[in-house]
Design a protein around this motif. Structure first.
Motif, PDB file in Angstrom:
ATOM      1  N   LYS A 178      39.695   6.131 -27.731  1.00  0.00           N
ATOM      2  CA  LYS A 178      40.307   5.341 -28.775  1.00  0.00           C
ATOM      3  C   LYS A 178      40.245   3.835 -28.506  1.00  0.00           C
ATOM      4  CE  LYS A 178      43.751   5.969 -32.088  1.00  0.00           C
ATOM      5  NZ  LYS A 178      44.540   6.970 -32.687  1.00  0.00           N
ATOM      6  N   LEU A 179      40.483   3.400 -27.247  1.00  0.00           N
ATOM      7  CA  LEU A 179      40.666   1.978 -27.005  1.00  0.00           C
ATOM      8  C   LEU A 179      40.066   1.515 -25.685  1.00  0.00           C
ATOM      9  CD1 LEU A 179      42.060  -0.748 -27.701  1.00  0.00           C
ATOM     10  CD2 LEU A 179      44.120   0.165 -26.601  1.00  0.00           C
ATOM     11  N   LEU A 180      39.355   0.394 -25.766  1.00  0.00           N
ATOM     12  CA  LEU A 180      38.884  -0.331 -24.588  1.00  0.00           C
ATOM     13  C   LEU A 180      39.661  -1.638 -24.528  1.00  0.00           C
ATOM     14  CD1 LEU A 180      36.916  -1.039 -22.250  1.00  0.00           C
ATOM     15  CD2 LEU A 180      35.383  -1.989 -24.003  1.00  0.00           C
ATOM     16  N   PHE A 218      49.635   4.987 -19.132  1.00  0.00           N
ATOM     17  CA  PHE A 218      48.780   5.153 -20.298  1.00  0.00           C
ATOM     18  C   PHE A 218      47.935   6.414 -20.161  1.00  0.00           C
ATOM     19  CE2 PHE A 218      49.559   0.647 -19.673  1.00  0.00           C
ATOM     20  CZ  PHE A 218      49.994   0.259 -20.923  1.00  0.00           C
ATOM     21  N   ASP A 219      47.630   7.034 -21.273  1.00  0.00           N
ATOM     22  CA  ASP A 219      46.811   8.239 -21.301  1.00  0.00           C
ATOM     23  C   ASP A 219      45.344   7.841 -21.094  1.00  0.00           C
ATOM     24  OD1 ASP A 219      45.328  10.514 -21.906  1.00  0.00           O
ATOM     25  OD2 ASP A 219      46.541  11.036 -23.648  1.00  0.00           O
ATOM     26  N   GLU A 220      44.805   8.171 -19.926  1.00  0.00           N
ATOM     27  CA  GLU A 220      43.434   7.748 -19.607  1.00  0.00           C
ATOM     28  C   GLU A 220      42.376   8.448 -20.451  1.00  0.00           C
ATOM     29  OE1 GLU A 220      42.210  10.337 -15.729  1.00  0.00           O
ATOM     30  OE2 GLU A 220      43.520   8.629 -15.396  1.00  0.00           O
ATOM     31  N   THR A 221      42.763   9.454 -21.213  1.00  0.00           N
ATOM     32  CA  THR A 221      41.800  10.057 -22.139  1.00  0.00           C
ATOM     33  C   THR A 221      41.666   9.221 -23.412  1.00  0.00           C
ATOM     34  OG1 THR A 221      43.412  11.484 -23.265  1.00  0.00           O
ATOM     35  CG2 THR A 221      42.335  12.380 -21.284  1.00  0.00           C
ATOM     36  N   LYS A 281      40.232  -6.699 -31.780  1.00  0.00           N
ATOM     37  CA  LYS A 281      41.506  -7.419 -31.796  1.00  0.00           C
ATOM     38  C   LYS A 281      41.511  -8.295 -30.550  1.00  0.00           C
ATOM     39  CE  LYS A 281      45.779  -7.919 -33.376  1.00  0.00           C
ATOM     40  NZ  LYS A 281      46.068  -8.421 -34.688  1.00  0.00           N
ATOM     41  N   ILE A 282      42.040  -9.516 -30.677  1.00  0.00           N
ATOM     42  CA  ILE A 282      42.081 -10.433 -29.547  1.00  0.00           C
ATOM     43  C   ILE A 282      43.520 -10.851 -29.295  1.00  0.00           C
ATOM     44  CG2 ILE A 282      41.352 -12.694 -28.666  1.00  0.00           C
ATOM     45  CD1 ILE A 282      39.264 -11.693 -31.372  1.00  0.00           C
ATOM     46  N   ILE A 288      48.332  -2.598 -27.484  1.00  0.00           N
ATOM     47  CA  ILE A 288      47.778  -1.349 -26.951  1.00  0.00           C
ATOM     48  C   ILE A 288      48.507  -0.164 -27.572  1.00  0.00           C
ATOM     49  CG2 ILE A 288      47.582   0.085 -24.874  1.00  0.00           C
ATOM     50  CD1 ILE A 288      47.157  -2.618 -23.330  1.00  0.00           C
ATOM     51  N   LYS A 289      49.814  -0.205 -27.551  1.00  0.00           N
ATOM     52  CA  LYS A 289      50.605   0.900 -28.115  1.00  0.00           C
ATOM     53  C   LYS A 289      50.339   1.067 -29.601  1.00  0.00           C
ATOM     54  CE  LYS A 289      54.207   0.808 -24.630  1.00  0.00           C
ATOM     55  NZ  LYS A 289      55.583   0.444 -24.313  1.00  0.00           N
ATOM     56  N   LYS A 290      50.239  -0.044 -30.315  1.00  0.00           N
ATOM     57  CA  LYS A 290      49.959   0.032 -31.744  1.00  0.00           C
ATOM     58  C   LYS A 290      48.586   0.645 -32.014  1.00  0.00           C
ATOM     59  CE  LYS A 290      49.985  -2.740 -35.940  1.00  0.00           C
ATOM     60  NZ  LYS A 290      50.138  -4.072 -36.501  1.00  0.00           N
ATOM     61  N   LEU A 291      47.576   0.183 -31.262  1.00  0.00           N
ATOM     62  CA  LEU A 291      46.225   0.721 -31.451  1.00  0.00           C
ATOM     63  C   LEU A 291      46.119   2.184 -31.057  1.00  0.00           C
ATOM     64  CD1 LEU A 291      44.220  -2.407 -30.287  1.00  0.00           C
ATOM     65  CD2 LEU A 291      44.216  -1.430 -32.592  1.00  0.00           C
TER      66      LEU A 291
END
Length: 157
Positions: A3-5, A34-37, A116-117, A150-153
């Motif tokens: 999901k996120l980098l 954080f969930d590493e998956t 997103k920045i 991060i949580k929002k994404l």
């Protein structure tokens, strides 16, 4: 596809310019939260154009970096890609063109994540491995804003 980098960019040898890398190193210390998956934290250094292939593996990229927009040092910004492109007064660090080019290269290869920045206004960019007092003071707030994104994404809030 993850999901996120979370990509920290910057040069830690140029004082405030390295804040994105410092932030990622802090997230590494607490990455068990954080969930590493779903999310990876990567020290991108200054090689944002060379890592375009990573972008293909993620739905979203959150970049942590400096942003020079002429405000007080320590001012924190949350920008979407279109805001960055539209407003020429706001500039990422030296890597802004490389980053946008890398996203376009990822698109050409088949997948372009959203961008997103979270940035912060630097006080000084000069030789040195320590951040300036203004950014040291603002660093906890910078980390908090980054964590909120991060949580929002990750759809956690």
């Amino acid at each position: 596809m993850k999901k996120l980098l979370v990509l920290g960019v910057g040069n830690i040898l140029l004082m405030d310019e390295g804040i994105g890398v410092h932030a990622v190193h802090e997230f590494w210390k607490k990455k068990k939260e954080f969930d590493e998956t779903l999310v990876n934290f990567v020290d991108g250094g200054t090689f944002t154009q060379d890592i375009f292939y990573l972008f293909e593996e993620y739905q979203h990229v959150l970049v942590l970096d400096i942003v020079r927009a002429g405000h007080e040092p320590g001012t924190i910004y949350s920008l979407d890609e279109d805001e960055l492109v539209r407003n020429k007064k706001q500039m990422l660090s030296l890597h802004d063109i490389d980053l946008l080019d890398s996203l376009d290269m990822a698109r050409l290869r088949g997948h372009r994540p959203t961008l997103k920045i979270v940035g912060i206004e630097p006080e000084k960019i000069d030789w040195g491995t320590q951040m300036t007092p203004a950014l040291v003071k603002a660093f906890p707030a910078f980390m908090k804003v980054a964590e909120q994104h991060i949580k929002k994404l990750l759809n956690k809030i």
